[in-house]
Every structure is written in C-alpha cells, then in structure tokens.
Design a protein around this motif. Structure first.
Motif, PDB file in Angstrom:
ATOM      1  N   ASP A  12      -2.229   1.724  10.724  1.00 31.82           N
ATOM      2  CA  ASP A  12      -2.239   0.984   9.470  1.00 31.82           C
ATOM      3  C   ASP A  12      -2.210   1.928   8.273  1.00 31.82           C
ATOM      4  O   ASP A  12      -1.517   1.665   7.282  1.00 31.82           O
ATOM      5  CB  ASP A  12      -3.480   0.083   9.405  1.00 31.82           C
ATOM      6  N   PHE A  13      -2.916   3.032   8.366  1.00 31.90           N
ATOM      7  CA  PHE A  13      -2.976   3.974   7.243  1.00 31.90           C
ATOM      8  C   PHE A  13      -1.645   4.683   7.029  1.00 31.90           C
ATOM      9  O   PHE A  13      -1.182   4.829   5.895  1.00 31.90           O
ATOM     10  CB  PHE A  13      -4.093   4.999   7.457  1.00 31.90           C
ATOM     11  N   VAL A  14      -1.026   5.132   8.121  1.00 28.80           N
ATOM     12  CA  VAL A  14       0.206   5.919   7.971  1.00 28.80           C
ATOM     13  C   VAL A  14       1.477   5.073   8.011  1.00 28.80           C
ATOM     14  O   VAL A  14       2.567   5.590   7.795  1.00 28.80           O
ATOM     15  CB  VAL A  14       0.291   7.038   9.039  1.00 28.80           C
ATOM     16  N   GLY A  15       1.333   3.762   8.279  1.00 22.95           N
ATOM     17  CA  GLY A  15       2.512   2.892   8.264  1.00 22.95           C
ATOM     18  C   GLY A  15       3.360   3.010   9.515  1.00 22.95           C
ATOM     19  O   GLY A  15       4.583   2.870   9.456  1.00 22.95           O
ATOM     20  N   MET A  50       0.843  -1.179   0.000  1.00 20.63           N
ATOM     21  CA  MET A  50       0.000   0.000   0.000  1.00 20.63           C
ATOM     22  C   MET A  50       0.885   1.238   0.000  1.00 20.63           C
ATOM     23  O   MET A  50       1.895   1.293   0.694  1.00 20.63           O
ATOM     24  CB  MET A  50      -0.885  -0.018   1.242  1.00 20.63           C
ATOM     25  N   THR A  51       0.513   2.249  -0.763  1.00 20.21           N
ATOM     26  CA  THR A  51       1.290   3.473  -0.796  1.00 20.21           C
ATOM     27  C   THR A  51       1.069   4.256   0.488  1.00 20.21           C
ATOM     28  O   THR A  51      -0.013   4.250   1.064  1.00 20.21           O
ATOM     29  CB  THR A  51       0.896   4.351  -2.001  1.00 20.21           C
ATOM     30  N   GLN A  52       2.105   4.914   0.922  1.00 24.31           N
ATOM     31  CA  GLN A  52       2.052   5.686   2.156  1.00 24.31           C
ATOM     32  C   GLN A  52       1.519   7.082   1.868  1.00 24.31           C
ATOM     33  O   GLN A  52       1.759   7.646   0.804  1.00 24.31           O
ATOM     34  CB  GLN A  52       3.458   5.810   2.749  1.00 24.31           C
ATOM     35  N   PRO A  53       0.820   7.684   2.814  1.00 22.02           N
ATOM     36  CA  PRO A  53       0.395   9.077   2.633  1.00 22.02           C
ATOM     37  C   PRO A  53       1.592  10.006   2.769  1.00 22.02           C
ATOM     38  O   PRO A  53       2.621   9.634   3.341  1.00 22.02           O
ATOM     39  CB  PRO A  53      -0.604   9.292   3.772  1.00 22.02           C
ATOM     40  N   LEU A  54       1.439  11.210   2.247  1.00 20.65           N
ATOM     41  CA  LEU A  54       2.484  12.203   2.413  1.00 20.65           C
ATOM     42  C   LEU A  54       2.566  12.595   3.879  1.00 20.65           C
ATOM     43  O   LEU A  54       1.546  12.678   4.569  1.00 20.65           O
ATOM     44  CB  LEU A  54       2.173  13.446   1.573  1.00 20.65           C
ATOM     45  N   MET A  55       3.773  12.801   4.357  1.00 18.45           N
ATOM     46  CA  MET A  55       4.014  13.229   5.733  1.00 18.45           C
ATOM     47  C   MET A  55       3.226  12.368   6.727  1.00 18.45           C
ATOM     48  O   MET A  55       2.264  12.821   7.345  1.00 18.45           O
ATOM     49  CB  MET A  55       3.674  14.712   5.885  1.00 18.45           C
ATOM     50  N   PRO A  56       3.609  11.111   6.902  1.00 14.81           N
ATOM     51  CA  PRO A  56       2.822  10.185   7.707  1.00 14.81           C
ATOM     52  C   PRO A  56       2.636  10.608   9.160  1.00 14.81           C
ATOM     53  O   PRO A  56       1.544  10.453   9.718  1.00 14.81           O
ATOM     54  CB  PRO A  56       3.582   8.877   7.601  1.00 14.81           C
ATOM     55  N   LYS A  57       3.659  11.150   9.793  1.00 15.78           N
ATOM     56  CA  LYS A  57       3.519  11.517  11.205  1.00 15.78           C
ATOM     57  C   LYS A  57       2.567  12.693  11.361  1.00 15.78           C
ATOM     58  O   LYS A  57       1.717  12.709  12.257  1.00 15.78           O
ATOM     59  CB  LYS A  57       4.888  11.841  11.801  1.00 15.78           C
ATOM     60  N   ALA A  77     -13.150  -2.418  12.603  1.00 11.36           N
ATOM     61  CA  ALA A  77     -12.462  -3.515  11.915  1.00 11.36           C
ATOM     62  C   ALA A  77     -12.031  -3.121  10.503  1.00 11.36           C
ATOM     63  O   ALA A  77     -11.169  -3.772   9.913  1.00 11.36           O
ATOM     64  CB  ALA A  77     -13.364  -4.740  11.849  1.00 11.36           C
ATOM     65  N   LEU A  78     -12.625  -2.068   9.953  1.00  5.39           N
ATOM     66  CA  LEU A  78     -12.274  -1.628   8.593  1.00  5.39           C
ATOM     67  C   LEU A  78     -10.980  -0.822   8.610  1.00  5.39           C
ATOM     68  O   LEU A  78     -10.608  -0.230   9.614  1.00  5.39           O
ATOM     69  CB  LEU A  78     -13.411  -0.787   8.005  1.00  5.39           C
ATOM     70  N   ARG A  79     -10.313  -0.789   7.474  1.00  8.10           N
ATOM     71  CA  ARG A  79      -9.062  -0.031   7.332  1.00  8.10           C
ATOM     72  C   ARG A  79      -9.239   1.065   6.292  1.00  8.10           C
ATOM     73  O   ARG A  79      -9.938   0.901   5.296  1.00  8.10           O
ATOM     74  CB  ARG A  79      -7.916  -0.949   6.901  1.00  8.10           C
ATOM     75  N   LEU A  80      -8.584   2.198   6.540  1.00  8.32           N
ATOM     76  CA  LEU A  80      -8.633   3.320   5.598  1.00  8.32           C
ATOM     77  C   LEU A  80      -7.929   2.948   4.303  1.00  8.32           C
ATOM     78  O   LEU A  80      -6.874   2.309   4.324  1.00  8.32           O
ATOM     79  CB  LEU A  80      -7.953   4.548   6.203  1.00  8.32           C
TER      80      LEU A  80
END
Length: 190
Positions: free
Chosen positions: A27-30, A1-8, A72-75
């Motif tokens: 999970d979304f930001v890694g 899965m691609t990471q969002p920009l600026m994860p923190k 239970a769902l993921r972004l």
C-alpha cells in the motif's frame, strides 16, 4: 496518495528492515501484495539495493513503529517542506522526416481556414518557425508550387484537441464551420 521515491527499492528496504506486513508495504509503495511477497522470497528485485525512506525524510521511525504494532494501519508518507518541482515544457516538437514535407500543407490550410490564428499559435501547433509560416503565406516558400492546403490533423501534425485549444485561445468556437472562401470564378460570373 503520493508515491515514495524509488518504490521498488523502498519496498526492498521495508521488507529487510521492518516487520510490516506485505499489504502495508504494498500500500505504501503502490505495488501489488504478491509482488512485495515475491521481493521477500527473492524472486524479484534481486540486485536492487534498499532505499531508506527514514533517512530520506519520507517516513519516520515512529510511523513505522505505529504500523508494526497494528497490521490494520497504513503507512503515511511524510509531507516534504521542499517546494514541488516545476513541470518542464515539452520543448521543441519533433516531426518525423516523412511528415516534414507535409508541414507547409498544414500551414496553408490553417492560414486559409483560420486566419485569426497568430503565427505564434500556428508555429506552436505545427512545430514550425514564423519564417516558414511567412514564406507559405507570401508564396515565397521554395516548394510553393507544390503546396496543397491539407488539414494538419489528418496529416498527423497535431491533434484535434490541440487545434481546438488554439482556436479557443484565438477566440473562436472549435466546432464552428469556417466561412467559405470566395471563389474567384463564381464572383466574376455574377
């Protein structure tokens, strides 16, 4: 899965502005869920300003609402219509000052053992110019009296995988042993 920009910074925004669980945000930001929990507790990322993924087209409000309703769902990151950026080349190869005097030795070794390599391939491999290669080949290099043909991999001027790739591009198997060079003393004695 691609990471969002600026994860923190995205995690900071999601913690402050949504009711998503730490696992969903992590999970979304890694990131690890404990790191996300530390951000929520104020132990980590105290000076980071939140980065809005909705405003920047990485998420939709509907996606956030869907995941807030069911833990239970993921972004899922929204696909971008922008073209992917092209990878930039490495640019000029930097050779430390201590190894610059070894470059002509590596050039001489490549010329002697792999004459099928073009000057361009040798130049890319060792990070040198065609002019220097020509001077080493013609023995007009300023230090030609002291040049000893030495393996550029052992000298640290290139990696074995780079040398293998250059040989494959030139049309030779990388594992092949180079043919022995005729020794003038043995030829004259025979």
């Amino acid at each position: 899965m691609t990471q969002p920009l600026m994860p923190k910074a995205t995690a900071v925004w999601l913690i402050d502005k949504t009711s998503l669980t730490f696992e969903q945000v992590a999970d979304f930001v890694g990131m690890h869920p404990l790191e996300v929990q530390a951000i929520a507790d104020g132990e980590v990322a105290q000076g980071i300003i939140g980065y809005d993924p909705v405003l920047n087209g990485q998420l939709t409000r509907e996606e956030i609402a869907r995941c807030e309703a069911n833990p239970a769902l993921r972004l899922q990151i929204q696909s971008s219509s922008l073209p992917a950026p092209k990878a930039r080349g490495k640019g000029a190869r930097y050779t430390p000052v201590s190894k610059r005097n070894d470059r002509p030795d590596g050039i001489a070794w490549l010329i002697r053992h792999y004459p099928q390599l073009s000057d361009t391939a040798v130049g890319k491999l060792l990070g040198t110019t065609k002019d220097t290669i020509a001077k080493v080949r013609d023995r007009t290099h300023w230090n030609s009296a002291n040049i000893k043909a030495r393996d550029p991999v052992i000298l640290g001027l290139c990696t074995q995988s780079d040398l293998n790739a250059a040989l494959i591009a030139a049309g030779e198997r990388p594992g092949a042993v180079p043919p022995p060079l005729p020794d003038t003393a043995e030829d004259s004695a025979a």
